[in-house]
Write a protein that holds these residues in place. Sequence first.
Motif: not given
Length: 405
Positions: A329-333, A336-343, A351-357
């Motif tokens: 999900v492309k977004k610029s700096l 500040r909110t991640h919104v995906c089609k999956c809900g 969201n980035a911290a969960i991906n890092i984990l």
Amino acid sequence: MIVYEFKLKGKEQQYQAVDDAIRTSQFIRNKCLRFWMDNKGINKYDLSAYTAVLAKEFPFANELNSTARQSSAERCWSGINRFFENCKKKIAGKKGFPRFKKNQRSVEYKKSGWKLSEDRKRITFTDKKGIGSVKLVGTYDLHFYQVEQIQRVRLVKKADGYYCQFCIQVEVKQTLQPTGRAIGIDVGLNHFYTDSQGEKVDNPRFLRKSEKKLKKAQRQVSQKVKGSNNRKKAINRLGRTHLKVSRQRKDFAVKLARCVVMSNDIVAVEDLKVRNMVKNHHLAKSISDAAWSQFREWLEYFALKFGKIVVAVPPHFTSQNCSGCGQIVKKSLSIRTHVCKCGVVLDRDENAAINILIKALRLLGYVSNTVGHTEINACGEMILYLNLETAFKQDCSFKQESPSL
């Protein structure tokens, strides 16, 4: 290895003798560097032997203890060796060719050249520099350790005085009960970090808060006549202000890193190249003020001490990927909110911290990949693996390197 630091209390002539010892150490280091540059095939043993030649040639160099001269040669060789390692690794840009020291601030003794008093409150330097016996002021108790455990004694000059550091060889590992928790950390500038549970830690911004004092102190330096005593005093005031900011930043990093490691068994962080990030002149000051590298170093140190695991993962696409479905999900700096089609709707940093984990757990083998999504073998809130306590008892395969402090 641990380091205990004490402030030195002595007479003005003793402080001048310490300065003389530091200048002599700098002279020997620079001479060793020149000797290496003029002679091919020189190794660290040749540099150590060269210090004896310098002692015979220069009387003031002979006044410094022989082990202190050898330590200066070792410092020189560490810079040379780092340059060779960078060349072998083919690091982009400058490789760090060793330079001549202009303003060295410390001198290091090994096993000889000093003697502790029986009450461990004073130290006497026995070489010919004339430092003599000085008082140690601090809260540490050296009675817990044998004199044989002290590997190095270092005299350091700082803006607010002179200090004596003891490098003590001791086992620092402690055993803690597993907490059954794992955490991913995404560092930033708005907040110092956001973890995978949504918790945020405010960025203290110590440098920004002290900028007015620093600018005022810098103006006072520029207004004084060069070479005057007033200019030296102004430079000292400026140095003390910078020293306070540095100590605030270190205190914050140490306390926060200890808290994070003790509360979790696995800590996942990004393997950021801060050296490249500060090339952005718009953000360089803020990035340096945050001190992400220092925080990571203390995380790794406490992980080694308490038997925990710190994993550094590549930072690529941690902000763009969805932590729920894995889609980009492309977004610029500015978004500040991640919104995906999956809900999935999350704060960008969470969201980035969960991906890092997820990346860290995949590296450790706690995550299994299935078609189309990532499955976490987990139950509970953020307990991301089953039977973690058993896994840690069998954790012989995960080796950790010692931190460079």
